[in-house]
Design a protein around this motif. Sequence first.
Motif, mmCIF file in Angstrom:
data_model
loop_
_atom_site.group_PDB
_atom_site.id
_atom_site.type_symbol
_atom_site.label_atom_id
_atom_site.label_comp_id
_atom_site.label_asym_id
_atom_site.label_seq_id
_atom_site.Cartn_x
_atom_site.Cartn_y
_atom_site.Cartn_z
ATOM 1 N N LEU A 277 0.916 -1.135 -0.049
ATOM 2 C CA LEU A 277 -0.121 -0.044 -0.115
ATOM 3 C C LEU A 277 0.857 1.222 -0.061
ATOM 4 C CD1 LEU A 277 -2.764 1.405 0.112
ATOM 5 C CD2 LEU A 277 -2.660 1.137 2.689
ATOM 6 N N GLN A 278 1.831 1.184 0.665
ATOM 7 C CA GLN A 278 2.849 2.293 0.855
ATOM 8 C C GLN A 278 3.570 2.607 -0.507
ATOM 9 O OE1 GLN A 278 5.395 1.349 4.054
ATOM 10 N NE2 GLN A 278 4.089 2.614 5.701
ATOM 11 N N ALA A 279 3.944 1.562 -1.088
ATOM 12 C CA ALA A 279 4.736 1.601 -2.230
ATOM 13 C C ALA A 279 3.593 2.186 -3.340
ATOM 14 C CB ALA A 279 5.265 0.370 -2.850
ATOM 15 N N THR A 280 2.395 1.732 -3.429
ATOM 16 C CA THR A 280 1.397 2.159 -4.350
ATOM 17 C C THR A 280 1.141 3.580 -4.302
ATOM 18 O OG1 THR A 280 0.328 0.142 -4.182
ATOM 19 C CG2 THR A 280 -0.980 1.655 -4.951
ATOM 20 N N ARG A 281 0.953 4.219 -2.774
ATOM 21 C CA ARG A 281 0.929 5.383 -2.626
ATOM 22 C C ARG A 281 1.828 6.205 -3.163
ATOM 23 N NH1 ARG A 281 -1.836 4.791 3.328
ATOM 24 N NH2 ARG A 281 -4.000 4.776 2.442
ATOM 25 N N ALA A 282 3.130 5.751 -3.010
ATOM 26 C CA ALA A 282 4.312 6.598 -3.574
ATOM 27 C C ALA A 282 4.207 6.497 -5.078
ATOM 28 C CB ALA A 282 5.856 5.896 -3.248
ATOM 29 N N ARG A 283 3.879 5.782 -5.743
ATOM 30 C CA ARG A 283 3.970 5.591 -7.138
ATOM 31 C C ARG A 283 2.627 6.381 -7.714
ATOM 32 N NH1 ARG A 283 4.630 -0.033 -6.701
ATOM 33 N NH2 ARG A 283 2.414 -0.330 -7.093
ATOM 34 N N ILE A 284 1.637 6.664 -6.938
ATOM 35 C CA ILE A 284 0.596 7.446 -7.217
ATOM 36 C C ILE A 284 1.101 9.095 -7.037
ATOM 37 C CG2 ILE A 284 -1.573 8.454 -6.631
ATOM 38 C CD1 ILE A 284 -2.469 5.615 -6.039
ATOM 39 N N ALA A 285 1.757 9.151 -6.088
ATOM 40 C CA ALA A 285 2.456 10.489 -5.603
ATOM 41 C C ALA A 285 3.247 10.930 -7.074
ATOM 42 C CB ALA A 285 3.176 10.623 -4.615
ATOM 43 N N ARG A 286 4.070 9.895 -7.443
ATOM 44 C CA ARG A 286 4.997 10.469 -8.537
ATOM 45 C C ARG A 286 4.320 10.479 -9.761
ATOM 46 N NH1 ARG A 286 8.045 5.840 -6.747
ATOM 47 N NH2 ARG A 286 7.362 4.392 -8.497
ATOM 48 N N LEU A 287 3.351 9.711 -10.135
ATOM 49 C CA LEU A 287 2.466 9.909 -11.144
ATOM 50 C C LEU A 287 1.673 11.196 -11.067
ATOM 51 C CD1 LEU A 287 0.695 6.224 -11.636
ATOM 52 C CD2 LEU A 287 2.505 7.435 -13.051
ATOM 53 N N ARG A 288 1.000 11.725 -10.133
ATOM 54 C CA ARG A 288 0.326 13.041 -10.080
ATOM 55 C C ARG A 288 1.456 13.989 -10.271
ATOM 56 N NH1 ARG A 288 -3.271 11.301 -4.968
ATOM 57 N NH2 ARG A 288 -5.039 10.401 -6.282
#
Length: 145
Positions: free
Chosen positions: A89-100
């Motif tokens: 979940l943390q890794a996914t949130r980090a990827r989402i932040a990078r994508l944003r």
Amino acid sequence: MLTIGKLGASAGVKVPTIRYYEQIGLLPDPDRSAGNQRLYPKTTMDRLAFIRHARELGFPLEAIRDLLSLSDRPDQSCAAADAIAKAQLQATRARIARLRALEAELERMVSQCACGTISDCRVIEVLGDHAHCAHDHQVADSMGD
């Protein structure tokens, strides 16, 4: 018992992927027919479905290996499985932040384009020099996600 083709079709996984999962130990070695054809029990289909779903959720293979190991011991606490899922979940949130951040940078870059000539093109200018970016979106592993 299922052949490798039927197993793949049932689980929605390609045959080379099944062979790869066998090679790296995520799937057990199958029984063989008299003609040396791989034969799989339903438990392998269930395990393959587990792996496929975990991959769809973005879990890396090592995390899947750990989760499968835990699922093989159903009487244990689920704390380790929870920890693996929380890390994902943390890794996914980090990827989402990078994508944003990437989305915002691309929007900014495109909106500043004057649609003139390439010599004045903001897109080319920004791509040529990261210093023109408004956001720090350089991440070493971003291409591997």
